[in-house]
Design an enzyme around this catalytic site. Structure first.
Site, mmCIF file in Angstrom:
data_model
loop_
_atom_site.group_PDB
_atom_site.id
_atom_site.type_symbol
_atom_site.label_atom_id
_atom_site.label_comp_id
_atom_site.label_asym_id
_atom_site.label_seq_id
_atom_site.Cartn_x
_atom_site.Cartn_y
_atom_site.Cartn_z
ATOM 1 N N LYS A 107 0.759 -1.093 0.389
ATOM 2 C CA LYS A 107 -0.325 0.050 0.239
ATOM 3 C C LYS A 107 0.327 1.274 -0.131
ATOM 4 C CE LYS A 107 -4.330 1.196 -0.134
ATOM 5 N NZ LYS A 107 -5.746 0.144 -0.303
HETATM 6 P P1 NAD Z 1 -13.370 7.993 -2.501
HETATM 7 O O1 NAD Z 1 -12.396 8.790 -2.235
HETATM 8 O O2 NAD Z 1 -13.320 7.946 -4.105
HETATM 9 O O3 NAD Z 1 -14.286 8.364 -2.049
HETATM 10 C C1 NAD Z 1 -14.403 8.646 -0.261
HETATM 11 C C2 NAD Z 1 -15.784 9.426 -0.077
HETATM 12 O O4 NAD Z 1 -16.231 8.994 1.592
HETATM 13 C C3 NAD Z 1 -15.651 10.997 -0.895
HETATM 14 O O5 NAD Z 1 -17.139 10.883 -1.417
HETATM 15 C C4 NAD Z 1 -15.364 11.149 0.581
HETATM 16 O O6 NAD Z 1 -16.377 12.581 1.089
HETATM 17 C C5 NAD Z 1 -16.089 10.641 1.863
HETATM 18 N N1 NAD Z 1 -15.910 10.790 3.190
HETATM 19 C C6 NAD Z 1 -14.832 11.100 3.752
HETATM 20 N N2 NAD Z 1 -14.736 11.010 4.720
HETATM 21 C C7 NAD Z 1 -15.753 10.665 5.055
HETATM 22 C C8 NAD Z 1 -16.683 11.122 6.747
HETATM 23 N N3 NAD Z 1 -15.746 10.943 7.486
HETATM 24 N N4 NAD Z 1 -18.320 10.283 7.090
HETATM 25 C C9 NAD Z 1 -18.756 10.042 5.321
HETATM 26 N N5 NAD Z 1 -17.491 10.077 4.098
HETATM 27 C C10 NAD Z 1 -16.523 10.259 4.022
HETATM 28 O O7 NAD Z 1 -12.774 7.050 -1.855
HETATM 29 P P2 NAD Z 1 -12.302 5.455 -3.036
HETATM 30 O O8 NAD Z 1 -11.593 4.898 -3.862
HETATM 31 O O9 NAD Z 1 -14.102 5.641 -2.688
HETATM 32 O O10 NAD Z 1 -12.663 4.328 -1.481
HETATM 33 C C11 NAD Z 1 -13.421 4.123 0.336
HETATM 34 C C12 NAD Z 1 -12.901 3.293 0.400
HETATM 35 O O11 NAD Z 1 -12.771 1.954 -0.364
HETATM 36 C C13 NAD Z 1 -11.756 3.254 1.517
HETATM 37 O O12 NAD Z 1 -11.274 2.416 2.809
HETATM 38 C C14 NAD Z 1 -10.648 2.340 0.106
HETATM 39 O O13 NAD Z 1 -9.501 1.949 0.838
HETATM 40 C C15 NAD Z 1 -11.201 1.029 -0.053
HETATM 41 N N6 NAD Z 1 -11.380 0.465 -1.246
HETATM 42 C C16 NAD Z 1 -11.199 1.202 -2.276
HETATM 43 C C17 NAD Z 1 -10.984 0.192 -3.347
HETATM 44 C C18 NAD Z 1 -10.947 1.758 -4.822
HETATM 45 O O14 NAD Z 1 -10.618 0.885 -6.396
HETATM 46 N N7 NAD Z 1 -11.166 2.550 -5.323
HETATM 47 C C19 NAD Z 1 -10.727 -0.774 -3.921
HETATM 48 C C20 NAD Z 1 -10.835 -1.143 -2.406
HETATM 49 C C21 NAD Z 1 -10.771 -0.938 -1.357
#
Ligand code: NAD
Length: 476
Positions: A107
């Site tokens: 990561k």
């Molecule tokens: P992203 O940045 O696209 O979206 C995150 C969202 O959460 C944003 O809309 C943000 O405004 C919101 N957010 C942030 N803090 C917040 C809070 N305190 N309360 C409510 N909403 C809040 O990120 P993502 O890629 O969607 O990732 C989200 C989660 O999924 C993370 O834990 C990431 O590790 C996990 N993840 C992502 C992927 C991927 O392919 N993008 C894959 C596996 C896991």
């Protein structure tokens, strides 16, 4: 509010690992070898921005190299630190093993708030960070392959791929140095939606087993189920959209940074997303109640809770008040080890992160294979497949006419049957298959192994077994 007794993210993942390892008979010392993070590289670099030199701190952590390349996203957030990156790297090892994607876990992260910088500034910062990692082989198609995570998207991945290509002009596989790229820069169809799509496929598979559904005190299918989702970013938006539009679920709550929307009649995910995009928050979304204390909505009544934002949101401070009988962890680590224990005692069923959000890395794997093979999936066989289908349809129609049977094939059947699979169909099919198979392997342990009470410990057992087998095979 987090409790002062709450362990950190890294420790939380270790506690979950330990719970599984205690139920296994691993050779002496191997447990420790698997659990520890192999290395974490910290870099501080300066970029000249807005007339001064800004110093940024970034990390790339490699948890396990039992398979290479190692794989894991790059996160841009102010919360990024060594503990967070190492916890996420460990989760990547277990996740890849669970879904049988042949990678070790890694990561990366950069401690910054991407909303504070303009696009051209972010490009400068990203290229500089990538330069630091590339020159140490911490980005490399054969050794270490990042992807998007919170705060990054295909835009950053395209910059990284280009930076790598500039520094490795003779590497024919340079595009495979990073996944989650835009299509025109070597990406694959279906990658942007992949993690959310995987959450949908995970829930579909869960609901195929009435026995498992009953453990959560639920019945029936996804249709009509009331869902609350936290985080309408890449993962949360796609999961909520697909579950509502394709499976008939009702999204009754959406929680974002600035507060939450709650509507028992169901929210239109697309409209809320557009609003969020335009206004930067959910406040004043027309005709729906908005609550400033967004996180309180995690405690509201619903059938399925989807935390899809960040880690530690369900913790010792609120676990006892969580009413959802089923939680699917779309984010990494949204439930702390302490909260997990409280929820298990309450009978809440949790579909764990290392399974639930594995759709992203699964499709990243497909993208990497595509980059290494230098050809789009389906390109060779698609028309041949269509020609064979057409042969069969023609023959059926000829038989029907010759024998006077009067058969007519339904037009939509004909159209669907005659269409050969393109890249998107193949990616979705591979993802669906992966999510089904991984659920089956967890389920066997859940229902068949003594002492196993929940899906999380089952998932860890399956993963640890696989990582251990790979270490044994290497003769470590
Ligand atoms: P992203 O940045 O696209 O979206 C995150 C969202 O959460 C944003 O809309 C943000 O405004 C919101 N957010 C942030 N803090 C917040 C809070 N305190 N309360 C409510 N909403 C809040 O990120 P993502 O890629 O969607 O990732 C989200 C989660 O999924 C993370 O834990 C990431 O590790 C996990 N993840 C992502 C992927 C991927 O392919 N993008 C894959 C596996 C896991």
């Amino acid at each position: 509010m987090t409790d002062r007794h709450e362990p950190g993210f890294r420790q939380s993942v270790d506690l979950m690992f330990n719970r599984a390892a205690a139920l296994m008979k691993l050779p002496p010392g191997l447990e420790e070898k698997i659990r520890v993070c192999n290395s974490t590289y910290t870099v501080r670099f300066g970029v000249r921005l807005r007339g001064r030199i800004e110093t940024f701190t970034g990390y790339r952590s490699v948890h396990s190299e039992h398979m290479e390349p190692v794989k894991g996203g790059i996160r841009y957030a102010l919360s990024v630190d060594q503990d967070e990156v190492e916890a996420l790297a460990a989760l990547m090892t277990y996740k890849c093993a669970l879904v049988e994607v042949p990678y070790g876990g890694a990561k990366g992260g950069l401690c910054l708030d991407p909303r504070q910088w303009e696009e051209h500034e972010l490009e400068q910062i990203t290229r500089r960070f990538a330069f630091e990692l590339i020159k140490r082989d911490l980005i490399n198609p054969a050794q270490n392959v990042p992807a998007p995570d919170m705060g990054t998207s295909e835009r950053e991945m395209a910059w990284i791929a280009d930076q790598y290509a500039r520094m490795n002009t003779a590497d024919i596989n340079s595009r495979a140095c990073v996944t989650g790229k835009p299509l025109n820069a070597g990406g694959i169809q279906g990658r942007v939606e992949a993690t959310g799509r995987g959450v949908q496929f995970a829930l579909r598979e869960f609901f195929r087993h009435p026995e498992d559904v009953a453990r959560a005190g639920l019945s029936g299918g996804i249709e009509g189920k009331r869902i609350i989702v936290q985080g309408l970013g890449n993962v949360g938006y796609h999961a909520a959209k697909f579950l509502a539009e394709e499976d008939g679920a009702r999204i009754v709550g959406i929680i974002e940074r600035d507060g939450a929307l709650h509507d028992e009649a169901g929210l239109n995910v697309e409209e809320v997303k557009q609003w969020l995009h335009r206004k930067g928050g959910l406040k004043d979304f027309p005709h729906v109640a908005w609550h400033a204390e967004g996180a309180r909505l995690l405690e509201a009544e619903c059938d399925i809770l989807i935390p899809a934002a960040l880690e530690g949101v369900i913790n010792l401070g609120n676990a006892a008040r969580i009413r959802a009988p089923l939680i699917i962890e779309a984010a990494n680590g949204p439930v702390t080890a302490g909260a997990d224990e409280i929820l298990r005692q309450k009978g809440t069923v949790i579909i764990p992160d290392l399974y639930a959000n594995a759709g992203g890395v699964t499709v990243s794997y497909f993208e990497w294979v595509k980059n290494l093979s230098h050809i789009r999936f389906g390109r060779i066989q698609r028309r041949q497949e269509e020609a064979r289908h057409e042969l069969l349809v023609r023959e059926l129609e000829r038989l029907s006419a010759d024998k006077g049977l009067g058969w007519t094939l339904a037009p939509d059947f004909k159209e669907r049957y005659l269409r050969g699979a393109g890249e998107l169909e193949l990616v979705r099919s591979g993802l669906d298959d992966t999510m089904r198979a991984a659920y089956q392997s967890m389920r066997e342990v859940w229902h068949g192994r003594e002492g196993v009470t929940d899906l999380r410990v089952s998932a860890y057992i399956v993963s640890i077994q696989r990582v251990a087998a790979s270490y044994r095979a290497k003769g470590l």
